[in-house]
Design an enzyme around this catalytic site. Structure first.
Site, PDB file in Angstrom:
ATOM      1  N   HIS A  12      -3.472   7.423   1.851  1.00 26.40           N
ATOM      2  CA  HIS A  12      -3.858   6.070   1.466  1.00 26.40           C
ATOM      3  C   HIS A  12      -5.244   5.800   2.037  1.00 26.40           C
ATOM      4  O   HIS A  12      -5.533   6.149   3.176  1.00 26.40           O
ATOM      5  CB  HIS A  12      -2.845   5.075   2.024  1.00 26.40           C
ATOM      6  CG  HIS A  12      -3.264   3.651   1.852  1.00 26.40           C
ATOM      7  ND1 HIS A  12      -3.718   3.159   0.643  1.00 26.40           N
ATOM      8  CD2 HIS A  12      -3.331   2.615   2.721  1.00 26.40           C
ATOM      9  CE1 HIS A  12      -4.024   1.886   0.795  1.00 26.40           C
ATOM     10  NE2 HIS A  12      -3.808   1.533   2.046  1.00 26.40           N
TER      11      HIS A  12
ATOM     12  N   CYS B  51       0.812  -1.230   0.000  1.00 22.82           N
ATOM     13  CA  CYS B  51       0.000   0.000   0.000  1.00 22.82           C
ATOM     14  C   CYS B  51       0.843   1.277   0.000  1.00 22.82           C
ATOM     15  O   CYS B  51       0.352   2.341  -0.352  1.00 22.82           O
ATOM     16  CB  CYS B  51      -0.956   0.002   1.190  1.00 22.82           C
ATOM     17  SG  CYS B  51      -2.112  -1.366   1.136  1.00 22.82           S
TER      18      CYS B  51
ATOM     19  N   ASN C 134     -10.134   0.003  -0.452  1.00 23.71           N
ATOM     20  CA  ASN C 134      -8.671   0.079  -0.381  1.00 23.71           C
ATOM     21  C   ASN C 134      -8.086  -0.486  -1.677  1.00 23.71           C
ATOM     22  O   ASN C 134      -8.183  -1.691  -1.922  1.00 23.71           O
ATOM     23  CB  ASN C 134      -8.207  -0.719   0.840  1.00 23.71           C
ATOM     24  CG  ASN C 134      -6.700  -0.680   1.040  1.00 23.71           C
ATOM     25  OD1 ASN C 134      -5.956  -0.269   0.146  1.00 23.71           O
ATOM     26  ND2 ASN C 134      -6.259  -1.113   2.206  1.00 23.71           N
TER      27      ASN C 134
HETATM   28  O1  UT7 Z   1      -3.894  -0.960   3.410  1.00 23.98           O
HETATM   29  C1  UT7 Z   1      -3.049  -1.466   4.398  1.00 23.98           C
HETATM   30  C2  UT7 Z   1      -3.462  -1.014   5.689  1.00 23.98           C
HETATM   31  N1  UT7 Z   1      -4.661  -1.720   6.126  1.00 23.98           N
HETATM   32  C3  UT7 Z   1      -5.354  -1.207   7.083  1.00 23.98           C
HETATM   33  O2  UT7 Z   1      -4.991  -0.140   7.510  1.00 23.98           O
HETATM   34  C4  UT7 Z   1      -6.503  -1.973   7.685  1.00 23.98           C
HETATM   35  C5  UT7 Z   1      -6.510  -1.679   9.151  1.00 23.98           C
HETATM   36  N2  UT7 Z   1      -7.561  -2.348   9.901  1.00 23.98           N
HETATM   37  C6  UT7 Z   1      -8.873  -2.009   9.813  1.00 23.98           C
HETATM   38  O3  UT7 Z   1      -9.230  -1.179   9.010  1.00 23.98           O
HETATM   39  C7  UT7 Z   1      -9.828  -2.658  10.771  1.00 23.98           C
HETATM   40  O4  UT7 Z   1      -9.105  -3.347  11.784  1.00 23.98           O
HETATM   41  C8  UT7 Z   1     -10.805  -3.631  10.099  1.00 23.98           C
HETATM   42  C9  UT7 Z   1     -11.800  -2.866   9.282  1.00 23.98           C
HETATM   43  C10 UT7 Z   1     -10.043  -4.622   9.232  1.00 23.98           C
HETATM   44  C11 UT7 Z   1     -11.594  -4.432  11.142  1.00 23.98           C
HETATM   45  O5  UT7 Z   1     -12.261  -3.562  12.059  1.00 23.98           O
HETATM   46  P1  UT7 Z   1     -12.195  -3.846  13.615  1.00 23.98           P
HETATM   47  O6  UT7 Z   1     -13.033  -2.845  14.248  1.00 23.98           O
HETATM   48  O7  UT7 Z   1     -10.732  -3.881  14.004  1.00 23.98           O
HETATM   49  O8  UT7 Z   1     -12.885  -5.255  13.726  1.00 23.98           O
HETATM   50  P2  UT7 Z   1     -12.301  -6.675  14.202  1.00 23.98           P
HETATM   51  O9  UT7 Z   1     -11.387  -7.245  13.171  1.00 23.98           O
HETATM   52  O10 UT7 Z   1     -11.747  -6.549  15.572  1.00 23.98           O
HETATM   53  O11 UT7 Z   1     -13.616  -7.531  14.219  1.00 23.98           O
HETATM   54  C12 UT7 Z   1     -14.726  -7.180  15.096  1.00 23.98           C
HETATM   55  C13 UT7 Z   1     -15.842  -8.170  14.871  1.00 23.98           C
HETATM   56  C14 UT7 Z   1     -15.406  -9.615  14.947  1.00 23.98           C
HETATM   57  O12 UT7 Z   1     -16.433 -10.353  15.580  1.00 23.98           O
HETATM   58  P3  UT7 Z   1     -16.311 -10.778  17.132  1.00 23.98           P
HETATM   59  O13 UT7 Z   1     -15.065 -11.601  17.208  1.00 23.98           O
HETATM   60  O14 UT7 Z   1     -16.201  -9.487  17.875  1.00 23.98           O
HETATM   61  O15 UT7 Z   1     -17.576 -11.518  17.347  1.00 23.98           O
HETATM   62  C15 UT7 Z   1     -15.313 -10.040  13.506  1.00 23.98           C
HETATM   63  O16 UT7 Z   1     -15.534 -11.423  13.331  1.00 23.98           O
HETATM   64  O17 UT7 Z   1     -16.409  -7.984  13.562  1.00 23.98           O
HETATM   65  C16 UT7 Z   1     -16.438  -9.251  12.879  1.00 23.98           C
HETATM   66  N3  UT7 Z   1     -16.241  -9.012  11.456  1.00 23.98           N
HETATM   67  C17 UT7 Z   1     -17.256  -8.792  10.599  1.00 23.98           C
HETATM   68  N4  UT7 Z   1     -18.579  -8.730  10.765  1.00 23.98           N
HETATM   69  C18 UT7 Z   1     -19.357  -8.467   9.686  1.00 23.98           C
HETATM   70  C19 UT7 Z   1     -15.067  -8.949  10.758  1.00 23.98           C
HETATM   71  N5  UT7 Z   1     -15.303  -8.678   9.474  1.00 23.98           N
HETATM   72  C20 UT7 Z   1     -16.652  -8.572   9.340  1.00 23.98           C
HETATM   73  C21 UT7 Z   1     -17.501  -8.298   8.254  1.00 23.98           C
HETATM   74  N6  UT7 Z   1     -18.844  -8.253   8.482  1.00 23.98           N
HETATM   75  N7  UT7 Z   1     -17.039  -8.070   7.019  1.00 23.98           N
END
Ligand code: UT7
Length: 319
Positions: A246, A114, A276
Site C-alpha cells: 500500500h 486502505c 495514497n
Molecule cells: O493509508 C492509510 C495509512 N496512512 C498512513 O499510513 C499515513 C501515516 N502518517 C504519515 O504518513 C505521516 O504521519 C504524515 C505524512 C501524515 C505526517 O508526517 P509527520 O512527520 O508525522 O508530521 P506531523 O503530522 O507530526 O507534522 C509535523 C509538522 C507540524 O508542524 P509543527 O506542529 O511541528 O509546527 C505540522 O503542522 O508539519 C506540519 N505539517 C505541514 N507542513 C507543511 C503538516 N502537514 C503539513 C504540510 N505542509 N502539508
C-alpha cells in the site's frame, strides 16, 4: 494438485488531471519540499466531474480483461474494494457490472479502507476455491479527493484518486494466491476516519487523521502481517521477488522493508506519482510493475496494506 486463484491479467486507471505539489502549494500552506521530505509524494491525480469510483474501476477492468484475454461475460464474481462508492447504495460493483455489460454474476463492495484490496482478494480467493465462480474481477477503486478537507494541509496533500483491477481464475497448479492474512482492531477507529455517514450525520463527511499515530502502528502491523503470510506459505523474506505495498508514505515503505531485512529495490513504489489512493494503491502498483516488465510470470509477490479501522492484511502469491 491444488486449486488456486491465479492472476490472469491486471489493469489500472487514473483520472486525466495530474496535480503536482507546487500546484497544491498555491491553495494550502504547504511546500513541495515538506511533502517530498515527509512522504515521498510529488504528484497525485484528481478526478473531474463525471470521473467516479465506478468509471475508473470500469477502465481498469477493461484493461485487466484485455490483458487476460477474457470476455466480460466469462466473469462470475466482482468484488470491488472502496471507501468512496458512487452512492451509499447500490454497490459500485453492480454499477461496474452493468457498465461492463455482464448479464449475471455475483457483485458486491468490500469496505476496509486502505486494506480493502487485500480483503477483496482474500474473499474472492475463498469464493473461487469454494466453487462459487470460476473467474473474478477484484478491484480497488477510490475517489478520495471527494472526502478531503482541502483546508487541512495535514491530510489533503497525501491522497489521490485511481483504480486497479485483476482478473483471477481458479486453476489447478502451483501459481496463484498462496496465503492471505487479514486483521482489524476497531479500538483505533478514532485515529483515521471520516466525520460523517448516512446513519450518523446524514452527510458524506471529511477525512480526519492523526498521522503520526497511524504511522507508528503501520510499520509494526505491516512487518508482522508480512511475516505471517510468508510463514503460512513456507517462505522467508529472502525468497520474495517483489513487495507490492500500500502506497501511503515512502518512509513507511522504507521502514517496513528495513524491519524485514528486504532490499529497497524489491519494493514497488508508486506513491511518488499517485500519492495514497487507498484501496486502489496495491492493484495500481501491481499493474504498473507488470506492464513495465519488472514483475514476471513465476515471481513470488507479497502484497500488503494498512488503513482505517485499523485494518491490515497481506497476501503471498506466485504470479
Ligand atoms: O493509508 C492509510 C495509512 N496512512 C498512513 O499510513 C499515513 C501515516 N502518517 C504519515 O504518513 C505521516 O504521519 C504524515 C505524512 C501524515 C505526517 O508526517 P509527520 O512527520 O508525522 O508530521 P506531523 O503530522 O507530526 O507534522 C509535523 C509538522 C507540524 O508542524 P509543527 O506542529 O511541528 O509546527 C505540522 O503542522 O508539519 C506540519 N505539517 C505541514 N507542513 C507543511 C503538516 N502537514 C503539513 C504540510 N505542509 N502539508
Amino acid at each position: 494438485m491444488t486449486l488456486r486463484s491465479v492472476v490472469k491479467g491486471t489493469g489500472s486507471a487514473l483520472p486525466k488531471r495530474r496535480v503536482d505539489n507546487a500546484e497544491l502549494a498555491e491553495q494550502v500552506d504547504t511546500s513541495d519540499e515538506w511533502i517530498v521530505e515527509r512522504t515521498g509524494i510529488r504528484s497525485r491525480y484528481i478526478a473531474a466531474d463525471g470521473e467516479t469510483t465506478a468509471t475508473l474501476a470500469v477502465e481498469a477492468c477493461q484493461k485487466a480483461l484485455g490483458a487476460a484475454g477474457i470476455e466480460p461475460n466469462e466473469i462470475g464474481l466482482i468484488v470491488l474494494a472502496t471507501a468512496t462508492p458512487d452512492q451509499t447504495f447500490p454497490s459500485s460493483a453492480t454499477k461496474v457490472q452493468a457498465l461492463l455489460g455482464i448479464d449475471d454474476c455475483i457483485a458486491f463492495d468490500v469496505h476496509a479502507v486502505c486494506t480493502g484490496f487485500l480483503y477483496a482478494l482474500s474473499v474472492a480467493d475463498s469464493m473461487l476455491r469454494g466453487g462459487n465462480a470460476k473467474r473474478a474481477l477484484v478491484i480497488g477503486s477510490e475517489t478520495f479527493s471527494r472526502i478531503l478537507d482541502w483546508e487541512d494541509r495535514g491530510t489533503c496533500v497525501l491522497f489521490g484518486d485511481g483504480a486497479g483491477a485483476i482478473v483471477l481464475e481458479a486453476e489447478e497448479g502451483d501459481a496463484g494466491v498462496l496465503s492471505t492474512r487479514l486483521h482489524a482492531d476497531g479500538r483505533h477507529n478514532g485515529l483515521l476516519y471520516v466525520d460523517g455517514g448516512p446513519s450518523t450525520t446524514g452527510t458524506v463527511g471529511k477525512l480526519r487523521m492523526k498521522g503520526r499515530e497511524v504511522f507508528r502502528h503501520a510499520v509494526v502491523n505491516l512487518a508482522d502481517v508480512l511475516g505471517e503470510v510468508l510463514a503460512d506459505a513456507g517462505f522467508t523474506a529472502s525468497d520474495i521477488d517483489w513487495v507490492v505495498p500500500h502506497q501511503a508514505n515512502a518512509r513507511i515503505l522504507d521502514a517496513t522493508a528495513k524491519k524485514l531485512g528486504l532490499a529497497p529495490e524489491k519494493v514497488i513504489v508508486t506513491v511518488d506519482r499517485h500519492a495514497n489512493t487507498s484501496a486502489a494503491s496495491v492493484p495500481l502498483a501491481l499493474d504498473v510493475a507488470v506492464r513495465d516488465g519488472r514483475i514476471k510470470r513465476g515471481d513470488l509477490l507479497v502484497l500488503e496494506a494498512m488503513g482505517g479501522g485499523f485494518t491490515w492484511g497481506a497476501a503471498a502469491l506466485r504470479y
